[in-house]
Motif scaffolding. Structure first.
Motif, PDB file in Angstrom:
ATOM      1  N   GLU A  88       0.850  -0.974   0.177  1.00 44.37           N
ATOM      2  CA  GLU A  88       0.101  -0.002  -0.188  1.00 44.37           C
ATOM      3  C   GLU A  88       1.041   1.381   0.201  1.00 44.37           C
ATOM      4  OE1 GLU A  88      -2.357  -0.561   3.813  1.00 44.37           O
ATOM      5  OE2 GLU A  88      -3.934  -1.612   2.149  1.00 44.37           O
ATOM      6  N   TYR A  89       1.820   1.339   0.705  1.00 48.33           N
ATOM      7  CA  TYR A  89       3.148   2.028   0.563  1.00 48.33           C
ATOM      8  C   TYR A  89       3.969   2.722  -0.529  1.00 48.33           C
ATOM      9  CZ  TYR A  89       7.844   3.778   0.715  1.00 48.33           C
ATOM     10  OH  TYR A  89       9.091   4.535   0.291  1.00 48.33           O
ATOM     11  N   ALA A  90       4.202   1.640  -1.092  1.00 45.42           N
ATOM     12  CA  ALA A  90       4.255   1.449  -2.890  1.00 45.42           C
ATOM     13  C   ALA A  90       3.565   2.579  -3.546  1.00 45.42           C
ATOM     14  CB  ALA A  90       5.349   0.229  -3.132  1.00 45.42           C
ATOM     15  N   LEU A  91       2.792   1.442  -4.037  1.00 51.51           N
ATOM     16  CA  LEU A  91       1.569   2.384  -4.848  1.00 51.51           C
ATOM     17  C   LEU A  91       1.021   3.749  -4.516  1.00 51.51           C
ATOM     18  CD1 LEU A  91      -1.101  -1.084  -4.574  1.00 51.51           C
ATOM     19  CD2 LEU A  91       0.234   0.161  -6.406  1.00 51.51           C
ATOM     20  N   LYS A  92       0.669   3.954  -3.619  1.00 49.28           N
ATOM     21  CA  LYS A  92       0.412   5.629  -2.481  1.00 49.28           C
ATOM     22  C   LYS A  92       1.709   6.475  -4.021  1.00 49.28           C
ATOM     23  CE  LYS A  92      -0.927   8.564   0.510  1.00 49.28           C
ATOM     24  NZ  LYS A  92      -2.010   8.221   1.742  1.00 49.28           N
ATOM     25  N   LYS A  93       3.025   5.606  -2.896  1.00 52.23           N
ATOM     26  CA  LYS A  93       3.927   6.810  -3.491  1.00 52.23           C
ATOM     27  C   LYS A  93       4.177   7.209  -4.890  1.00 52.23           C
ATOM     28  CE  LYS A  93       8.619   7.887  -2.444  1.00 52.23           C
ATOM     29  NZ  LYS A  93       9.373   9.002  -1.160  1.00 52.23           N
ATOM     30  N   GLU A  94       4.145   5.775  -5.712  1.00 49.78           N
ATOM     31  CA  GLU A  94       4.093   5.717  -6.831  1.00 49.78           C
ATOM     32  C   GLU A  94       3.234   7.390  -7.497  1.00 49.78           C
ATOM     33  OE1 GLU A  94       4.039   3.094 -10.768  1.00 49.78           O
ATOM     34  OE2 GLU A  94       2.430   2.692  -9.352  1.00 49.78           O
ATOM     35  N   ARG A  95       1.862   6.584  -7.174  1.00 51.16           N
ATOM     36  CA  ARG A  95       0.366   7.514  -6.876  1.00 51.16           C
ATOM     37  C   ARG A  95       0.976   9.049  -6.856  1.00 51.16           C
ATOM     38  NH1 ARG A  95      -2.442  10.326  -5.074  1.00 51.16           N
ATOM     39  NH2 ARG A  95      -2.820   9.472  -2.971  1.00 51.16           N
ATOM     40  N   LEU A  96       1.855   9.335  -6.026  1.00 52.11           N
ATOM     41  CA  LEU A  96       2.043  11.484  -5.541  1.00 52.11           C
ATOM     42  C   LEU A  96       3.768  11.328  -6.901  1.00 52.11           C
ATOM     43  CD1 LEU A  96       2.543  10.587  -1.523  1.00 52.11           C
ATOM     44  CD2 LEU A  96       0.287  11.952  -3.177  1.00 52.11           C
ATOM     45  N   LEU A  97       4.410  10.748  -6.971  1.00 52.19           N
ATOM     46  CA  LEU A  97       5.267  10.586  -8.242  1.00 52.19           C
ATOM     47  C   LEU A  97       4.264  10.990  -9.538  1.00 52.19           C
ATOM     48  CD1 LEU A  97       8.236   8.566  -6.621  1.00 52.19           C
ATOM     49  CD2 LEU A  97       8.046  10.199  -6.264  1.00 52.19           C
ATOM     50  N   LEU A  98       3.450   9.816  -9.591  1.00 58.90           N
ATOM     51  CA  LEU A  98       3.173  10.672 -11.288  1.00 58.90           C
ATOM     52  C   LEU A  98       2.560  11.470 -10.972  1.00 58.90           C
ATOM     53  CD1 LEU A  98       2.374   6.794 -11.983  1.00 58.90           C
ATOM     54  CD2 LEU A  98       4.499   8.133 -12.889  1.00 58.90           C
ATOM     55  N   GLU A  99       1.654  12.049 -10.059  1.00 56.02           N
ATOM     56  CA  GLU A  99       1.009  12.894 -10.431  1.00 56.02           C
ATOM     57  C   GLU A  99       1.629  14.473 -10.642  1.00 56.02           C
ATOM     58  OE1 GLU A  99      -1.492  12.912  -6.656  1.00 56.02           O
ATOM     59  OE2 GLU A  99      -3.371  11.938  -7.665  1.00 56.02           O
ATOM     60  N   ILE A 100       3.099  15.011 -10.237  1.00 53.11           N
ATOM     61  CA  ILE A 100       3.478  15.281  -9.928  1.00 53.11           C
ATOM     62  C   ILE A 100       4.325  15.590 -11.557  1.00 53.11           C
ATOM     63  CG2 ILE A 100       3.749  15.799  -7.733  1.00 53.11           C
ATOM     64  CD1 ILE A 100       6.559  14.353  -7.434  1.00 53.11           C
ATOM     65  N   ASN A 101       4.742  14.162 -11.889  1.00 55.34           N
ATOM     66  CA  ASN A 101       5.296  14.158 -13.256  1.00 55.34           C
ATOM     67  C   ASN A 101       4.676  12.790 -13.958  1.00 55.34           C
ATOM     68  OD1 ASN A 101       7.727  14.632 -15.195  1.00 55.34           O
ATOM     69  ND2 ASN A 101       9.263  13.951 -14.027  1.00 55.34           N
ATOM     70  N   LYS A 102       4.171  13.009 -14.593  1.00 50.63           N
ATOM     71  CA  LYS A 102       3.900  11.370 -15.088  1.00 50.63           C
ATOM     72  C   LYS A 102       4.783  11.352 -15.868  1.00 50.63           C
ATOM     73  CE  LYS A 102      -0.428  10.272 -18.369  1.00 50.63           C
ATOM     74  NZ  LYS A 102      -0.851  10.693 -19.286  1.00 50.63           N
ATOM     75  N   SER A 103       5.836  11.565 -16.547  1.00 49.83           N
ATOM     76  CA  SER A 103       6.954  11.558 -17.150  1.00 49.83           C
ATOM     77  C   SER A 103       8.148  11.449 -17.168  1.00 49.83           C
ATOM     78  CB  SER A 103       7.278  12.578 -18.765  1.00 49.83           C
ATOM     79  OG  SER A 103       7.638  13.753 -18.542  1.00 49.83           O
ATOM     80  N   ILE A 104       8.273  10.616 -16.175  1.00 48.07           N
ATOM     81  CA  ILE A 104       9.192  10.769 -14.796  1.00 48.07           C
ATOM     82  C   ILE A 104      10.018   9.207 -15.101  1.00 48.07           C
ATOM     83  CG2 ILE A 104       7.882   9.129 -13.032  1.00 48.07           C
ATOM     84  CD1 ILE A 104      10.009  10.082 -11.092  1.00 48.07           C
ATOM     85  N   ASP A 105      11.234   8.919 -15.053  1.00 49.13           N
ATOM     86  CA  ASP A 105      11.813   7.747 -15.887  1.00 49.13           C
ATOM     87  C   ASP A 105      11.374   7.267 -14.729  1.00 49.13           C
ATOM     88  OD1 ASP A 105      15.147   5.990 -14.846  1.00 49.13           O
ATOM     89  OD2 ASP A 105      14.271   6.712 -17.552  1.00 49.13           O
ATOM     90  N   LYS A 106      11.046   5.066 -15.538  1.00 40.95           N
ATOM     91  CA  LYS A 106      10.862   4.630 -14.586  1.00 40.95           C
ATOM     92  C   LYS A 106      12.055   3.649 -13.782  1.00 40.95           C
ATOM     93  CE  LYS A 106      11.949   1.146 -17.892  1.00 40.95           C
ATOM     94  NZ  LYS A 106      11.482  -0.199 -18.917  1.00 40.95           N
ATOM     95  N   HIS A 107      12.964   3.866 -13.519  1.00 41.71           N
ATOM     96  CA  HIS A 107      14.109   3.930 -12.542  1.00 41.71           C
ATOM     97  C   HIS A 107      14.137   4.118 -11.737  1.00 41.71           C
ATOM     98  CE1 HIS A 107      15.420   0.152 -15.354  1.00 41.71           C
ATOM     99  NE2 HIS A 107      15.826   0.964 -16.385  1.00 41.71           N
ATOM    100  N   THR A 108      14.067   5.694 -11.906  1.00 40.32           N
ATOM    101  CA  THR A 108      14.121   6.051 -11.148  1.00 40.32           C
ATOM    102  C   THR A 108      12.782   6.803 -10.232  1.00 40.32           C
ATOM    103  OG1 THR A 108      14.905   8.285 -12.511  1.00 40.32           O
ATOM    104  CG2 THR A 108      14.207   9.808 -10.573  1.00 40.32           C
TER     105      THR A 108
END
Length: 373
Positions: A236-256
């Motif tokens: 649940e933590y990992a999924l929420k962290k992913e959502r927060l990061l994608l909300e601020i930058n949808k084109s973020i590098d997957k490895h980052t």
């Protein structure tokens, strides 16, 4: 050569399971139509028509019920005698056929077309006013709130959902838009209705909305990057962290993206993950799910320590205080470390000065003591 146009229609016979070819009307070259009564419509009654090659073609063509064809047939003398009397009147088996003039036909067609257009207009009006509740149930998007990180990205998803559902008109987008705003955003919507009304252009609403709720600060970015695991499920933590990061930058590098999620995990969990095997976030989620037992084991161990401390503390409370018994203060149950009399004795000893004497002074004091005493 003179000819007539016959209308052939496949109808239901007396037996509902069978079909029969009927001749329903005859039209001359002047576009005058003559209706044939129902009792004379079955093709088997029209013996001269059945003999023609044209009827054989019609018979092979019409296979399903309610199919129809309009066919021209050249008049032979036998056909003329069957359908026209000596004065040129249209008849069949001595029955004069009812005539429908071209004007009447055009009027009937105009009336039918008018009814069709009315029905179409009504359907079009209904399509302009769809059931908003049913449309909203098809949307796959959360409501916009003040906590939403990126208003621009949320708007992109909203418009993509409108296109998928089939909402293309501006008025429909504006009407549906209200249902995806949180209560805190309803004042903005009502103000827009007063200023522009629901019949305005969607681009005006979109621009105003994005400019009003755009977040130019660093709070969402700081929160997304510093978000760490505290308690609960690792996944649940990992999924929420992913959502927060994608909300601020949808084109973020997957490895980052993977690195930022892992850095928020406890070290003893992150050290169990093989970084070389992580190509997608799904690989990370799969690994994290397999490490949930580490958190559960740590929780059980912590609970055991807490329960042991409580048992020890309870056992101390159940034993009477020896300091109170020594001071003859009765039987009292509390830990000796917090006994009030212990603290009082310690304070008294601190306050009394310690006297230092040498050997000569001690000897003089002993000589002055009366031996009798």
């Amino acid at each position: 050569m003179e000819k007539l146009r016959f209308e052939f229609v496949v109808k239901q016979s007396e037996d509902p399971k069978t079909n029969v070819i009927c001749i329903t009307s005859i039209t001359d070259t002047d576009k005058n139509m003559y209706l044939i009564p129902d009792k004379f419509q079955p093709a088997k009654l029209h013996e001269e028509i059945i003999k023609t090659q044209t009827f054989q073609k019609v018979k092979c063509t019409l296979q399903k019920r309610h199919e129809r064809r309009h066919v021209w047939i050249s008049l032979t003398q036998d056909l003329r005698n069957s359908y026209m009397d000596g004065d040129g009147n249209m008849q069949f088996k001595g029955y004069l056929l009812e005539q429908i003039t071209s004007q009447t036909e055009q009027q009937t067609s105009a009336e039918a077309l008018s009814r069709v257009l009315e029905n179409f207009t009504e359907l079009k009006k209904q399509s302009k006013q769809p059931n908003l509740k049913e449309l909203c149930e098809k949307f796959v998007i959360e409501k916009f709130t003040k906590k939403t990180s990126s208003v621009t990205q949320w708007m992109v998803i909203f418009e993509a959902e409108c296109t998928r559902i089939g909402i293309d008109e501006d008025i429909q987008k504006i009407q549906v838009f209200r249902l995806f705003l949180d209560d805190s955003c309803q004042d903005w919507y009502n103000s827009m209705l007063i200023k522009y009304t629901v019949n305005s252009e969607w681009c005006i609403w979109k621009k105003n909305f994005c400019e009003t709720y755009v977040n130019i600060g660093w709070t969402p970015i700081r929160y997304a990057f510093s978000f760490k695991y505290r308690q609960g499920s690792l996944l649940e933590y990992a999924l929420k962290k992913e959502r927060l990061l994608l909300e601020i930058n949808k084109s973020i590098d997957k490895h980052t993206l993977i690195d930022l999620i892992v850095t928020g995990l406890p070290n003893f969990v992150a050290d169990e993950i093989d970084r070389n095997n992580l190509q997608e976030t799904e690989d990370l989620f799969s690994s994290i799910r397999g490490l949930e037992y580490l958190i559960n084991r740590r929780i059980v161990w912590t609970r055991d320590i807490d329960s042991g401390s409580k048992i020890k503390e309870k056992s101390l409370k159940d034993r009477p205080c020896r300091i109170c018994e020594k001071e003859k203060k009765g039987t009292r149950y509390h830990p000796e470390s917090v006994c009030w009399f212990k603290n009082r004795d310690s304070d008294r000893l601190k306050k009394e000065p310690i006297r230092s004497v040498n050997n000569s002074e001690l000897e003089m004091s002993l000589n002055e003591i009366d031996p009798k005493n």
